[in-house]
Scaffold this active site. Structure first.
Site, PDB file in Angstrom:
ATOM      1  N   GLU A 211      12.976 -66.127   5.909  1.00  0.00           N
ATOM      2  CA  GLU A 211      13.039 -64.911   6.744  1.00  0.00           C
ATOM      3  C   GLU A 211      13.245 -63.652   5.887  1.00  0.00           C
ATOM      4  O   GLU A 211      12.793 -62.576   6.235  1.00  0.00           O
ATOM      5  CB  GLU A 211      14.172 -65.023   7.770  1.00  0.00           C
ATOM      6  CG  GLU A 211      13.993 -66.162   8.769  1.00  0.00           C
ATOM      7  CD  GLU A 211      13.164 -65.776   9.982  1.00  0.00           C
ATOM      8  OE1 GLU A 211      13.146 -64.600  10.337  1.00  0.00           O
ATOM      9  OE2 GLU A 211      12.525 -66.688  10.549  1.00  0.00           O
TER      10      GLU A 211
ATOM     11  N   CYS B 189      10.388 -78.729   9.095  1.00  0.00           N
ATOM     12  CA  CYS B 189      10.785 -77.435   9.653  1.00  0.00           C
ATOM     13  C   CYS B 189       9.600 -76.524   9.403  1.00  0.00           C
ATOM     14  O   CYS B 189       9.061 -76.509   8.276  1.00  0.00           O
ATOM     15  CB  CYS B 189      12.024 -76.911   8.933  1.00  0.00           C
ATOM     16  SG  CYS B 189      12.423 -75.207   9.352  1.00  0.00           S
TER      17      CYS B 189
ATOM     18  N   HIS C  56       9.257 -73.526   8.856  1.00  0.00           N
ATOM     19  CA  HIS C  56       9.382 -72.512   7.801  1.00  0.00           C
ATOM     20  C   HIS C  56       9.083 -73.094   6.410  1.00  0.00           C
ATOM     21  O   HIS C  56       8.728 -72.359   5.499  1.00  0.00           O
ATOM     22  CB  HIS C  56      10.806 -71.951   7.745  1.00  0.00           C
ATOM     23  CG  HIS C  56      11.118 -70.943   8.793  1.00  0.00           C
ATOM     24  ND1 HIS C  56      11.118 -71.230  10.132  1.00  0.00           N
ATOM     25  CD2 HIS C  56      11.462 -69.626   8.688  1.00  0.00           C
ATOM     26  CE1 HIS C  56      11.453 -70.141  10.807  1.00  0.00           C
ATOM     27  NE2 HIS C  56      11.667 -69.157   9.956  1.00  0.00           N
TER      28      HIS C  56
ATOM     29  N   ASP D 173       7.593 -70.896  18.813  1.00  0.00           N
ATOM     30  CA  ASP D 173       8.557 -71.253  17.772  1.00  0.00           C
ATOM     31  C   ASP D 173       9.769 -70.343  17.939  1.00  0.00           C
ATOM     32  O   ASP D 173       9.723 -69.350  18.671  1.00  0.00           O
ATOM     33  CB  ASP D 173       7.931 -71.025  16.377  1.00  0.00           C
ATOM     34  CG  ASP D 173       8.922 -71.302  15.249  1.00  0.00           C
ATOM     35  OD1 ASP D 173       9.646 -72.311  15.332  1.00  0.00           O
ATOM     36  OD2 ASP D 173       8.991 -70.506  14.291  1.00  0.00           O
TER      37      ASP D 173
HETATM   38  N1  DGL Z   1      11.285 -73.256  13.361  1.00  0.00           N
HETATM   39  C1  DGL Z   1      12.477 -74.033  13.171  1.00  0.00           C
HETATM   40  C2  DGL Z   1      12.134 -75.502  12.931  1.00  0.00           C
HETATM   41  O1  DGL Z   1      10.982 -75.829  12.691  1.00  0.00           O
HETATM   42  C3  DGL Z   1      13.289 -73.544  12.023  1.00  0.00           C
HETATM   43  C4  DGL Z   1      13.975 -72.253  12.257  1.00  0.00           C
HETATM   44  C5  DGL Z   1      15.143 -72.371  13.190  1.00  0.00           C
HETATM   45  O2  DGL Z   1      16.188 -72.946  12.837  1.00  0.00           O
HETATM   46  O3  DGL Z   1      14.999 -71.878  14.288  1.00  0.00           O
HETATM   47  O4  DGL Z   1      13.004 -76.325  12.986  1.00  0.00           O
END
Ligand code: DGL
Length: 269
Positions: free
Chosen positions: A151, A183, A185, A9
């Site tokens: 974050e 996403c 997160h 990731d």
């Molecule tokens: N891990 C990213 C996603 O799932 C989100 C964080 C980023 O923008 O890098 O899109």
């Protein structure tokens, strides 16, 4: 086959997928890479995301992984199809599994999608959902502030609640009954998102379906671990070892000491 699974990731978000992989495939060894030096991917160009993903693939190959999960929606949206043609091990992303899960969950066929700018602009969730059922009505929204809020650890905070209300109020007008957390997160904000959307909207976390697809993929390719040894987990990051260890500890609900996290220079790959 007794080699680890590679999961990557842009940072800590992929840990939400890793947690589900650990739950559904408890014997498997895992090598996780979080690109903490270059997060977020969500506002980067297509070329940059493909270049980063290629470097991470090359790094994970040095760890002798047998399959790779792109546990990042943005990298899955942009790089999965490109990389799949170049690599010689099975690779999956989180987007198709997320679309499948949402199509199964919706009753009224009104689905919402939230994600980074890049994921939403790619319209890849829309494509998969239309393939599954052309009658599905889709409303999507980029929520760029959610990633920095996660974050910063502001998972339950008035600021997060205010921003979520702003982003999501128009979704409510479309009477969606399923919302894809597009996403990695966002599952960490699911309490706040659920409160804002109301209890009638089901939140779709692609992690469960992704881990399920991974299990099927490993079985089809005869790659499931067979030696019965306890699972081993290794974590690599391109920066921010301490912050990553704190997050991993919270997200995975298991002790991840800083010593278990290694920093590497991903630009060398
Ligand atoms: N891990 C990213 C996603 O799932 C989100 C964080 C980023 O923008 O890098 O899109």
């Amino acid at each position: 086959m007794n080699q680890p699974i590679g999961i990557f990731d842009s940072g800590v978000g992929g840990l939400t997928v890793t947690k589900e992989v650990m739950r559904q495939l408890p014997d498997e060894d895992i090598v996780y890479f979080g690109d903490m030096a270059r997060v977020p991917y969500g506002n980067k160009s297509r070329d940059a995301i493909i270049r980063f993903s290629r470097q991470i693939y090359r790094f994970l190959r040095t760890q002798d992984v047998k399959a790779i999960v792109i546990a990042c929606n943005t990298a899955s949206a942009i790089a999965l199809e490109v990389l799949r043609d170049e690599v010689d091990i099975p690779m999956i992303g989180v987007i198709r599994p997320g679309a499948v899960a949402a199509a199964e969950m919706t009753r009224n066929k009104h689905i919402g999608i939230i994600g980074t700018q890049t994921t939403i602009r790619s319209r890849i969730y829309n494509e998969y959902l239309r393939e599954i059922d052309p009658e599905i009505m889709i409303v999507s929204k980029a929520c760029p502030l959610f990633v920095p809020l996660v974050e910063e650890g502001l998972l339950e905070d008035r600021v997060t609640e205010d921003i979520a209300s702003r982003y999501l109020h128009e979704m409510k007008e479309y009477e969606i009954d399923a919302l894809i957390l597009g996403c990695t997160h966002y599952p960490l904000l699911s309490h706040t998102i659920q409160r804002v959307m109301g209890e009638d909207v089901r939140l779709v976390n692609p992690a469960f379906e992704t881990a399920k697809s991974l299990k099927e993929l490993l079985a089809e390719n005869n790659l499931l671990k067979t030696d019965g040894s306890p699972a081993r987990y290794r974590y690599y990051v391109s920066d921010g070892k301490d912050r990553f260890a704190r997050f991993a500890d919270q997200t995975l609900n298991c002790m991840v000491s800083v010593d278990a996290v290694h920093e590497i220079n991903i630009e060398e790959y």
